[in-house]
Each structure stands twice: as structure tokens, then as C-alpha cells.
Design a protein around this motif. Structure first.
Motif, PDB file in Angstrom:
ATOM      1  N   ILE A  39       0.868  -1.172   0.000  1.00  0.00           N
ATOM      2  CA  ILE A  39       0.000   0.000   0.000  1.00  0.00           C
ATOM      3  C   ILE A  39       0.905   1.222   0.000  1.00  0.00           C
ATOM      4  O   ILE A  39       1.776   1.365   0.864  1.00  0.00           O
ATOM      5  CB  ILE A  39      -0.924   0.044   1.229  1.00  0.00           C
ATOM      6  N   TRP A  40       0.689   2.099  -0.989  1.00  0.00           N
ATOM      7  CA  TRP A  40       1.451   3.346  -1.069  1.00  0.00           C
ATOM      8  C   TRP A  40       0.779   4.430  -0.239  1.00  0.00           C
ATOM      9  O   TRP A  40      -0.386   4.309   0.138  1.00  0.00           O
ATOM     10  CB  TRP A  40       1.549   3.808  -2.520  1.00  0.00           C
ATOM     11  N   ASP A  41       1.505   5.509  -0.017  1.00  0.00           N
ATOM     12  CA  ASP A  41       0.975   6.619   0.779  1.00  0.00           C
ATOM     13  C   ASP A  41      -0.243   7.279   0.136  1.00  0.00           C
ATOM     14  O   ASP A  41      -0.976   8.002   0.800  1.00  0.00           O
ATOM     15  CB  ASP A  41       2.053   7.649   1.108  1.00  0.00           C
ATOM     16  N   ASP A  42      -0.508   7.003  -1.137  1.00  0.00           N
ATOM     17  CA  ASP A  42      -1.729   7.518  -1.772  1.00  0.00           C
ATOM     18  C   ASP A  42      -2.857   6.473  -1.728  1.00  0.00           C
ATOM     19  O   ASP A  42      -3.884   6.635  -2.361  1.00  0.00           O
ATOM     20  CB  ASP A  42      -1.462   7.970  -3.203  1.00  0.00           C
ATOM     21  N   PHE A  43      -2.624   5.371  -0.987  1.00  0.00           N
ATOM     22  CA  PHE A  43      -3.574   4.295  -0.738  1.00  0.00           C
ATOM     23  C   PHE A  43      -3.842   3.402  -1.949  1.00  0.00           C
ATOM     24  O   PHE A  43      -4.777   2.610  -1.930  1.00  0.00           O
ATOM     25  CB  PHE A  43      -4.897   4.819  -0.155  1.00  0.00           C
ATOM     26  N   THR A  44      -3.033   3.503  -2.989  1.00  0.00           N
ATOM     27  CA  THR A  44      -3.122   2.535  -4.074  1.00  0.00           C
ATOM     28  C   THR A  44      -2.331   1.299  -3.673  1.00  0.00           C
ATOM     29  O   THR A  44      -1.440   1.363  -2.824  1.00  0.00           O
ATOM     30  CB  THR A  44      -2.582   3.098  -5.403  1.00  0.00           C
ATOM     31  N   VAL A  45      -2.649   0.161  -4.296  1.00  0.00           N
ATOM     32  CA  VAL A  45      -2.006  -1.107  -3.960  1.00  0.00           C
ATOM     33  C   VAL A  45      -1.300  -1.634  -5.201  1.00  0.00           C
ATOM     34  O   VAL A  45      -1.879  -1.669  -6.292  1.00  0.00           O
ATOM     35  CB  VAL A  45      -3.050  -2.139  -3.467  1.00  0.00           C
ATOM     36  N   VAL A  46      -0.051  -2.050  -5.026  1.00  0.00           N
ATOM     37  CA  VAL A  46       0.751  -2.598  -6.119  1.00  0.00           C
ATOM     38  C   VAL A  46       1.406  -3.901  -5.669  1.00  0.00           C
ATOM     39  O   VAL A  46       1.469  -4.196  -4.479  1.00  0.00           O
ATOM     40  CB  VAL A  46       1.829  -1.587  -6.586  1.00  0.00           C
ATOM     41  N   LEU A  47       1.906  -4.651  -6.633  1.00  0.00           N
ATOM     42  CA  LEU A  47       2.582  -5.901  -6.303  1.00  0.00           C
ATOM     43  C   LEU A  47       4.072  -5.709  -6.025  1.00  0.00           C
ATOM     44  O   LEU A  47       4.675  -6.518  -5.342  1.00  0.00           O
ATOM     45  CB  LEU A  47       2.413  -6.914  -7.438  1.00  0.00           C
ATOM     46  N   SER A  48       4.655  -4.660  -6.559  1.00  0.00           N
ATOM     47  CA  SER A  48       6.077  -4.420  -6.371  1.00  0.00           C
ATOM     48  C   SER A  48       6.309  -2.947  -6.045  1.00  0.00           C
ATOM     49  O   SER A  48       5.793  -2.076  -6.746  1.00  0.00           O
ATOM     50  CB  SER A  48       6.856  -4.772  -7.637  1.00  0.00           C
ATOM     51  N   PRO A  49       7.095  -2.674  -5.021  1.00  0.00           N
ATOM     52  CA  PRO A  49       7.342  -1.276  -4.673  1.00  0.00           C
ATOM     53  C   PRO A  49       8.325  -0.585  -5.612  1.00  0.00           C
ATOM     54  O   PRO A  49       8.489   0.624  -5.540  1.00  0.00           O
ATOM     55  CB  PRO A  49       7.908  -1.364  -3.262  1.00  0.00           C
ATOM     56  N   ILE A  50       8.942  -1.337  -6.516  1.00  0.00           N
ATOM     57  CA  ILE A  50       9.935  -0.717  -7.398  1.00  0.00           C
ATOM     58  C   ILE A  50       9.551  -0.721  -8.867  1.00  0.00           C
ATOM     59  O   ILE A  50      10.179  -0.073  -9.679  1.00  0.00           O
ATOM     60  CB  ILE A  50      11.325  -1.383  -7.235  1.00  0.00           C
ATOM     61  N   GLN A  51       8.527  -1.462  -9.240  1.00  0.00           N
ATOM     62  CA  GLN A  51       8.106  -1.496 -10.634  1.00  0.00           C
ATOM     63  C   GLN A  51       6.880  -0.619 -10.816  1.00  0.00           C
ATOM     64  O   GLN A  51       5.977  -0.619  -9.988  1.00  0.00           O
ATOM     65  CB  GLN A  51       7.783  -2.918 -11.064  1.00  0.00           C
ATOM     66  N   ASP A  52       6.846   0.092 -11.902  1.00  0.00           N
ATOM     67  CA  ASP A  52       5.729   0.988 -12.175  1.00  0.00           C
ATOM     68  C   ASP A  52       4.752   0.310 -13.127  1.00  0.00           C
ATOM     69  O   ASP A  52       4.641   0.658 -14.294  1.00  0.00           O
ATOM     70  CB  ASP A  52       6.251   2.301 -12.759  1.00  0.00           C
ATOM     71  N   LYS A  53       4.059  -0.704 -12.623  1.00  0.00           N
ATOM     72  CA  LYS A  53       3.040  -1.403 -13.406  1.00  0.00           C
ATOM     73  C   LYS A  53       1.674  -0.895 -12.988  1.00  0.00           C
ATOM     74  O   LYS A  53       1.541  -0.101 -12.072  1.00  0.00           O
ATOM     75  CB  LYS A  53       3.119  -2.909 -13.148  1.00  0.00           C
ATOM     76  N   SER A  54       0.662  -1.389 -13.629  1.00  0.00           N
ATOM     77  CA  SER A  54      -0.701  -1.026 -13.256  1.00  0.00           C
ATOM     78  C   SER A  54      -0.953  -1.422 -11.807  1.00  0.00           C
ATOM     79  O   SER A  54      -0.502  -2.470 -11.360  1.00  0.00           O
ATOM     80  CB  SER A  54      -1.700  -1.743 -14.154  1.00  0.00           C
TER      81      SER A  54
END
Length: 94
Positions: free
Chosen positions: A38-53
Motif C-alpha cells: 500500500i502506497w501513501d496515496d492508498f493505491t495497492v501494487v505488487l512491487s514497490p519498485i516497478q511501475d506497473k498497473s
């Protein structure tokens, strides 16, 4: 700019009543044990270093409240202070 994220197992996020996730392209099926961020903007990603959807980007007040109350997601005080100092020092904030 994103500055902070925190890792969770997907099963924790799936406890949110309105959770819907986007299946990442080319990746294997997601399990409850899959680690996501979970990022500080509350979006959720699978990798903290890749800029995927993002896996989840339906940021609502209810989602933010769930993250804060159930997941105890909070930006550490020292990072919040640093971010505020940067905003205060920017030329557009005066």
C-alpha cells in the motif's frame, strides 16, 4: 511523489468489503499469501519498485478508513514531517 509504502499479505486487503483486484498481466494467480504494497496515496501494487498497473486503485474514504483502522497503515511521523517541510519549502506553496 510517492515516498512510503508498507507490505501486507493479500488476504489482509481482501478483508475489505469492497475489495476488487485487477489481475496483473503475465503474472501467476494471486494467492492470499501474495505480498503487496500500500502506497501513501492508498493505491495497492505488487512491487514497490516497478511501475506497473496498480492492483487496486479505488481510493475512497471508506478504503482509507479500513487501511488506517484495520491494517494500521500510517505514514511514520518522521516521513510526514519531512514531506510537510518539502511542501512548505516549495516555491508554489507561498
Amino acid at each position: 511523489m510517492r515516498q512510503y509504502c508498507k507490505a501486507y499479505q493479500l488476504k489482509e486487503l481482501r478483508a475489505y468489503p469492497d475489495w476488487t483486484e485487477q489481475q496483473p498481466e503475465g503474472d501467476s494467480a494471486l494467492t492470499d499469501e501474495t505480498v503487496c504494497y500500500i502506497w501513501d496515496d492508498f493505491t495497492v501494487v505488487l512491487s514497490p519498485i516497478q511501475d506497473k498497473s496498480p492492483l487496486f486503485d479505488q481510493v475512497t474514504p471508506a478504503w482509507q478508513a479500513f487501511c488506517q483502522s484495520e491494517l494500521h497503515f500510517e505514514i511514520p511521523a518522521d516521513l510526514r514531517a519531512t514531506s510537510q517541510e518539502e511542501v512548505d519549502a516549495s516555491p508554489t506553496s507561498h
